[in-house]
Design a protein around this motif. Sequence first.
Motif, mmCIF file in Angstrom:
data_model
loop_
_atom_site.group_PDB
_atom_site.id
_atom_site.type_symbol
_atom_site.label_atom_id
_atom_site.label_comp_id
_atom_site.label_asym_id
_atom_site.label_seq_id
_atom_site.Cartn_x
_atom_site.Cartn_y
_atom_site.Cartn_z
ATOM 1 N N ASP A 1 42.308 44.161 40.233
ATOM 2 C CA ASP A 1 42.216 44.148 38.768
ATOM 3 C C ASP A 1 41.854 42.758 38.261
ATOM 4 O O ASP A 1 41.058 42.614 37.322
ATOM 5 C CB ASP A 1 43.540 44.600 38.153
ATOM 6 C CG ASP A 1 43.789 46.090 38.328
ATOM 7 O OD1 ASP A 1 42.916 46.779 38.902
ATOM 8 O OD2 ASP A 1 44.853 46.570 37.886
ATOM 9 N N ASP A 2 42.457 41.724 38.851
ATOM 10 C CA ASP A 2 42.163 40.355 38.420
ATOM 11 C C ASP A 2 40.695 40.001 38.649
ATOM 12 O O ASP A 2 40.080 39.299 37.839
ATOM 13 C CB ASP A 2 43.055 39.355 39.158
ATOM 14 C CG ASP A 2 44.381 39.140 38.463
ATOM 15 O OD1 ASP A 2 44.586 39.730 37.378
ATOM 16 O OD2 ASP A 2 45.217 38.386 38.990
ATOM 17 N N GLU A 3 40.150 40.464 39.756
ATOM 18 C CA GLU A 3 38.750 40.180 40.037
ATOM 19 C C GLU A 3 37.838 40.861 39.014
ATOM 20 O O GLU A 3 36.849 40.282 38.565
ATOM 21 C CB GLU A 3 38.406 40.624 41.461
ATOM 22 C CG GLU A 3 39.014 39.702 42.510
ATOM 23 C CD GLU A 3 38.994 40.288 43.904
ATOM 24 O OE1 GLU A 3 39.023 39.496 44.855
ATOM 25 O OE2 GLU A 3 38.963 41.532 44.046
ATOM 26 N N VAL A 4 38.180 42.087 38.637
ATOM 27 C CA VAL A 4 37.398 42.789 37.613
ATOM 28 C C VAL A 4 37.506 42.048 36.285
ATOM 29 O O VAL A 4 36.501 41.859 35.582
ATOM 30 C CB VAL A 4 37.885 44.241 37.460
ATOM 31 C CG1 VAL A 4 37.146 44.934 36.325
ATOM 32 C CG2 VAL A 4 37.683 45.021 38.758
ATOM 33 N N LYS A 5 38.713 41.621 35.926
ATOM 34 C CA LYS A 5 38.896 40.896 34.661
ATOM 35 C C LYS A 5 38.093 39.595 34.654
ATOM 36 O O LYS A 5 37.505 39.227 33.634
ATOM 37 C CB LYS A 5 40.385 40.597 34.441
ATOM 38 C CG LYS A 5 41.219 41.830 34.126
ATOM 39 C CD LYS A 5 42.694 41.453 33.953
ATOM 40 C CE LYS A 5 43.545 42.674 33.660
ATOM 41 N NZ LYS A 5 44.984 42.318 33.484
ATOM 42 N N ALA A 6 38.074 38.902 35.789
ATOM 43 C CA ALA A 6 37.311 37.654 35.866
ATOM 44 C C ALA A 6 35.827 37.921 35.686
ATOM 45 O O ALA A 6 35.110 37.140 35.039
ATOM 46 C CB ALA A 6 37.566 36.966 37.210
ATOM 47 N N ALA A 7 35.338 39.025 36.251
ATOM 48 C CA ALA A 7 33.932 39.378 36.087
ATOM 49 C C ALA A 7 33.631 39.722 34.625
ATOM 50 O O ALA A 7 32.575 39.362 34.095
ATOM 51 C CB ALA A 7 33.577 40.552 36.998
ATOM 52 N N VAL A 8 34.569 40.424 33.971
ATOM 53 C CA VAL A 8 34.402 40.738 32.550
ATOM 54 C C VAL A 8 34.345 39.454 31.730
ATOM 55 O O VAL A 8 33.514 39.316 30.823
ATOM 56 C CB VAL A 8 35.538 41.652 32.052
ATOM 57 C CG1 VAL A 8 35.486 41.799 30.529
ATOM 58 C CG2 VAL A 8 35.447 43.021 32.710
ATOM 59 N N GLY B 1 44.354 34.447 36.907
ATOM 60 C CA GLY B 1 44.850 33.631 37.999
ATOM 61 C C GLY B 1 44.284 34.036 39.335
ATOM 62 O O GLY B 1 43.536 35.000 39.465
ATOM 63 N N GLY B 2 44.668 33.296 40.375
ATOM 64 C CA GLY B 2 44.230 33.599 41.726
ATOM 65 C C GLY B 2 44.876 34.874 42.211
ATOM 66 O O GLY B 2 45.728 35.468 41.558
ATOM 67 N N GLY B 3 44.490 35.290 43.362
ATOM 68 C CA GLY B 3 45.026 36.526 43.914
ATOM 69 C C GLY B 3 43.913 37.501 44.171
ATOM 70 O O GLY B 3 42.795 37.362 43.707
ATOM 71 N N GLY B 4 44.233 38.539 44.883
ATOM 72 C CA GLY B 4 43.249 39.560 45.202
ATOM 73 C C GLY B 4 42.256 39.111 46.250
ATOM 74 O O GLY B 4 41.218 39.721 46.430
ATOM 75 N N ALA B 5 42.566 37.992 46.949
ATOM 76 C CA ALA B 5 41.603 37.498 47.923
ATOM 77 C C ALA B 5 41.413 38.471 49.066
ATOM 78 O O ALA B 5 40.314 38.638 49.578
ATOM 79 C CB ALA B 5 42.079 36.141 48.473
ATOM 80 N N SER B 6 42.490 39.147 49.471
ATOM 81 C CA SER B 6 42.364 40.078 50.586
ATOM 82 C C SER B 6 41.494 41.260 50.205
ATOM 83 O O SER B 6 40.684 41.732 50.990
ATOM 84 C CB SER B 6 43.745 40.572 51.025
ATOM 85 O OG SER B 6 44.407 41.231 49.963
ATOM 86 N N GLU B 7 41.665 41.745 48.951
ATOM 87 C CA GLU B 7 40.824 42.851 48.513
ATOM 88 C C GLU B 7 39.372 42.432 48.456
ATOM 89 O O GLU B 7 38.476 43.183 48.830
ATOM 90 C CB GLU B 7 41.273 43.356 47.130
ATOM 91 C CG GLU B 7 42.646 44.013 47.109
ATOM 92 C CD GLU B 7 43.738 43.033 46.740
ATOM 93 O OE1 GLU B 7 44.756 43.479 46.199
ATOM 94 O OE2 GLU B 7 43.557 41.825 46.966
#
Length: 258
Positions: A129-136, A152-158
Amino acid sequence: MKFKLIMGCLATLSLAVAGTAHAQEDAEREAIAERLKPVGELCLEGEDCGTAAAPASASADSGGAVDGAGIYNNVCMACHESGAAGAPVRGQADAWASRLDKGIETLYDHAINGFQAMPAKGGNPNLSDDEVKAAVNHLVEPVYDGELPQVGGGGASEQAAASGGEGEGGEGEAAAASDIDGEAVYGRVCMACHDTGAAGAPMLGDAEAWAPRLEKGTETLYDHAINGVGAMPPKGGNPNLSDAETKAAVDHMIEAAE
């Protein structure tokens, strides 16, 4: 004499109008061709990703923010740079005005869960979700009035799974199409258009839409998928795909249509 002069003027005017119309048509065709140029790159599992995986997101261990620009370039730009399926183009304020009026949280929700022709997470369920928000955030930044929420950071494994970070270089190139999970390739690259019908793409499982295409033969479908045809860019806009991976995705679509 006056009649001849008038007729001559009218003829000249007609030629000028026709020339202007042709020039406008040429300009429109060039603009369409420019919008349909292959854009965006994905790095899939089994490939030597090199620098392709680098912009995906910062390491969670380092506490860095997610790289929205990298995710946008890998996943979102194929539609949001071309306007495919009515997607609002990045930087076009008029196209974004009514959407921004709904609030950034609504845009996040639409991007994460899907909305109308746009599949959830841009067709890449491996994104966090964080990665999608960052792209938005990156997508709306040129037209957003104010400060965007910090992601914030996170979602690196995904993201590693989404970008193919686990792969050991070049295995996809050497593998035969029968050894490649065509459904997985489809889910990462093709579904954004073939699950929605964007730009006239035949939808997965729509036997009627696929019938005239299947009549052309599998090799022709492979060629079209690899080299592009009509509105579809070569390899679905992902030049990092091997021919074998592209064929495996085509096989998955053919199987669903038969």
